[in-house]
Design an enzyme around this catalytic site. Structure first.
Site, PDB file in Angstrom:
ATOM      1  N   LYS A 108      39.374 -25.202 -13.862  1.00  0.00           N
ATOM      2  CA  LYS A 108      38.749 -23.881 -13.822  1.00  0.00           C
ATOM      3  C   LYS A 108      38.375 -23.466 -15.237  1.00  0.00           C
ATOM      4  O   LYS A 108      39.146 -23.646 -16.173  1.00  0.00           O
ATOM      5  CB  LYS A 108      39.722 -22.851 -13.230  1.00  0.00           C
ATOM      6  CG  LYS A 108      39.536 -22.580 -11.769  1.00  0.00           C
ATOM      7  CD  LYS A 108      40.408 -21.425 -11.313  1.00  0.00           C
ATOM      8  CE  LYS A 108      40.048 -21.002  -9.907  1.00  0.00           C
ATOM      9  NZ  LYS A 108      40.857 -19.849  -9.455  1.00  0.00           N
ATOM     10  N   GLU A 152      48.071 -15.653   5.589  1.00  0.00           N
ATOM     11  CA  GLU A 152      48.376 -14.283   5.999  1.00  0.00           C
ATOM     12  C   GLU A 152      49.216 -14.222   7.263  1.00  0.00           C
ATOM     13  O   GLU A 152      50.111 -13.360   7.384  1.00  0.00           O
ATOM     14  CB  GLU A 152      47.067 -13.508   6.202  1.00  0.00           C
ATOM     15  CG  GLU A 152      46.259 -13.298   4.940  1.00  0.00           C
ATOM     16  CD  GLU A 152      45.293 -14.430   4.627  1.00  0.00           C
ATOM     17  OE1 GLU A 152      44.524 -14.311   3.660  1.00  0.00           O
ATOM     18  OE2 GLU A 152      45.325 -15.455   5.360  1.00  0.00           O
ATOM     19  N   ARG A 195      43.324 -11.137   9.453  1.00  0.00           N
ATOM     20  CA  ARG A 195      43.614 -12.517   9.820  1.00  0.00           C
ATOM     21  C   ARG A 195      45.014 -12.673  10.409  1.00  0.00           C
ATOM     22  O   ARG A 195      45.365 -13.742  10.902  1.00  0.00           O
ATOM     23  CB  ARG A 195      43.463 -13.414   8.588  1.00  0.00           C
ATOM     24  CG  ARG A 195      42.166 -13.186   7.840  1.00  0.00           C
ATOM     25  CD  ARG A 195      41.944 -14.162   6.719  1.00  0.00           C
ATOM     26  NE  ARG A 195      41.390 -15.404   7.241  1.00  0.00           N
ATOM     27  CZ  ARG A 195      41.005 -16.412   6.466  1.00  0.00           C
ATOM     28  NH1 ARG A 195      41.136 -16.335   5.163  1.00  0.00           N
ATOM     29  NH2 ARG A 195      40.499 -17.511   6.992  1.00  0.00           N
TER      30      ARG A 195
END
Length: 620
Positions: free
Chosen positions: A284, A370, A398
């Protein structure tokens, strides 16, 4: 950002992927460097997501170089990393508008480009969507290819495993690219693994493997032995046994910043039959030292000067709701060792960094999962612990089944600290917290609160923590109100509203932080102004009183009008057969695009002037 052809001679030749494919392969490293530099300079002027895109430059170039896009389908997971994809697919000159009102969408969006094959924003959807596209292509017999690009964080979610399990069963010809940028799966990147990748993705190895299986197909014991030998040999060389068990042919890991290596491998893999998984290692923030050193800090950036080594410091402002929650969590944990704080990979966004360091034994980051987060909390509650689930409003969607079945049905004392409720701003449709009041209000046993300011949020969190039932406290991104945040914590009376101003004829009932926006209308119209505080249970005694003493009731909420807090007021007053006119103000029945919170509130008539105008139009 206008393209400087002298600075970007190769990028200047490419307005769409077909032109990229006209370049000689030996030009791709230089092209990738130009693309990375353009991305850095573009985002520094517009703000937006940066570190993820810097890490996928070579991958994006290689994919569009090898695959015949848009006929071949590229499905990006989440989409933070798709800025290079947008630049290469005809949107380069519009990048300065990204995440701004009426500008480019922050994520891949089907209505924006034919190259955006699937609209995204939430994680772990790419494999399922790409599999659907792959099966459709096989049925049509058109030879289209489908590729899902998913990160090592997103692949932890259950939905990704469900999709891979199905893919291994139907054996569709598609490719999953696992973009591993956190060293969470393996560290075996180098010449040896690159060499194995070339071998294992090439036709020689594939032909040998398939030919051996055919040759040995009539001798079951030997075939099984050969299969086991292949499995163990590959297991020793590469860390892909798990994916192989799901029925995917695993290749890698390889260097995701070696564009020629990527092109060679993808070219080989494009023609392989059955489910394939290519594991690449990336960094990243690649190519920009400050982002490499702090990829989290440079994930989403404001406008900045790329020649400096740090981002501009934000101006001092009132404490955000996220910070108030994080501070409350630490204070509460000092009082109660049974507190257990859970987040689905949103430690920084939910204000939990300090808590994670000060109370590591009470902190649980379950990754992008979740559903598991909510049921984990239910398990804690069953054993007498006190779970607090910190979750964004749009992500709680979700885990709706778990909220109903595992928490509310059993009436377990779980506190949901719901951040990013209401309009969130630049992330747009996929992240607007517009529906939580509507989908929670119908669930039995729930108590639902919405603070008008940050101090009230602290008191509501304490009240919810002490309640012996499922409780949700929902609050927006940013801050609200100017009241000092009290260090003490006080219990609020469940279901009790707070009348801010008494007036006549019109009563404005505000649920949440739009209370401040309603003050102008209350003053100019001499209206009663009420901070309702509780969506469930409602202050029914006050509602009965207002219905008999006023001619008009106006409800105000930063939630969908359909099924929201205003609907709760309508339903109650209907049971009382109240003879009163009601105006519901809130988010309309449509998906709200990206723009600042103030811009979108104004567009929906939820700013100060908009509220006043709407009420005047209703009563006249």
């Amino acid at each position: 950002m206008t393209l400087d052809s002298s600075k970007y001679p190769l990028l200047n030749l490419v307005d769409e992927p077909a032109q990229l494919r006209d370049l000689a392969q030996d030009k791709l490293p230089a092209f990738s460097n130009e693309l990375r530099d353009y991305l850095l300079n573009s985002v520094s002027q517009s703000s937006g997501h940066l570190a993820s895109g810097l890490g996928t430059v070579e991958l994006t170039v290689a994919l569009h170089y090898v695959y015949n896009t848009p006929d071949d389908r590229l499905v990006w997971d989440v989409g933070h990393q798709a800025y290079p994809h947008k630049i290469l697919t005809g949107r380069r000159e519009q990048m300065h508008t990204i995440r701004q009102k009426d500008g480019l969408h922050p994520f891949p969006f089907r209505d924006e480009s034919q190259y955006d094959t699937f609209s995204v924003g939430h994680s772990s959807t790419s494999i399922s969507a790409a599999l659907g596209m792959s099966i459709a292509a096989q049925k049509e017999g058109k030879g289209r290819k489908s590729v899902a690009i998913i990160g090592d964080g997103a692949i932890t979610a259950g939905m990704a495993f469900e999709a891979m399990n199905h893919l291994g069963d139907v054996k569709s010809d598609m490719l999953i690219i696992l973009n591993d940028n956190e060293m969470s799966i393996s560290e075996n990147v180098g010449a040896l693994t690159n060499h194995f990748a070339r071998i294992l993705s090439g036709s020689f190895y594939t032909n040998i493997r398939e030919g051996s299986k055919k040759l040995l197909s009539g001798v079951p014991p030997v075939k099984q032995l050969a299969s086991k030998m292949e499995e163990h040999i590959k297991g020793m060389m590469i860390p892909g046994t798990f994916f192989e068990e799901l029925g995917l042919n695993y290749i890698g890991p390889i260097d995701g910043h070696d564009v020629n290596m990527l092109v060679d491998t993808l070219r080989n893999m494009r023609n392989l039959k059955g489910p394939q998984l290519l594991h690449i290692k990336t960094q990243k923030g690649k190519g920009y030292k400050p982002a490499e050193a702090d990829p989290i800090g440079y994930h989403g950036v404001p406008k900045f000067d790329p020649s400096t080594t740090s981002l501009p410091k934000s101006k001092p402002s009132a404490a955000t709701f996220s910070k108030v929650f994080g501070d409350w969590l630490c204070d509460m944990a000092e009082q109660d060792s049974k507190l257990m704080a859970i987040t689905p990979a949103m430690r920084e966004g939910s204000g939990m960094v300090r808590f994670s360091k000060e109370h590591p034994d009470q902190y649980f980051d379950v990754a992008i999962a979740e559903q598991h987060a909510v049921t984990l909390a239910a398990g804690f509650a069953c054993e007498g612990l006190k779970p607090v689930v910190a979750i964004y409003s749009s992500f709680l969607q979700r885990a709706y089944d778990q909220l109903i079945h595992d928490v509310a049905l059993q009436n377990l004392p779980v506190l949901f600290a719901i951040d990013r409720a209401g309009i969130v701003g630049a992330d747009g449709e996929t992240h607007q917290g517009a529906y939580d009041l509507s989908f929670m209000r119908c669930i039995p046993n729930m108590v639902i609160m919405a603070p008008s300011d940050t101090n009230e949020c602290r008191q509501m969190l304490y009240t919810g923590y002490k309640a012996n039932c499922p409780v949700a406290v929902r609050y927006p991104r940013g801050s609200a109100g100017t009241a000092d945040i009290e260090s003490t914590m006080q219990l609020l009376e469940i279901g009790k509203a707070d009348t801010i101003k008494k007036g006549s004829k019109i009563a404005i009932l505000s649920f949440g932080t739009l209370l401040e926006n309603a003050q102008l209308a209350a003053d100019e119209l001499d209206a009663t102004l009420v901070n309702m505080r509780f969506i469930k249970p409602l202050d029914t005694a006050l509602l009965n009183e207002l219905a008999t003493s006023h001619a008009v009731i106006v409800t105000l909420e930063d939630n969908a009008i359909a099924g929201g807090a205003g609907s709760a007021v309508n339903e109650f007053l209907a049971t009382q057969k109240a003879d009163i006119n009601i105006l519901n103000l809130g988010i309309p029945d449509e998906f709200i695009k990206h723009g600042t919170q103030d811009e979108m509130h104004d567009e929906m008539g939820l700013g100060e002037q908009g509220i006043l105008t709407a009420i005047k139009a209703f009563i006249n």
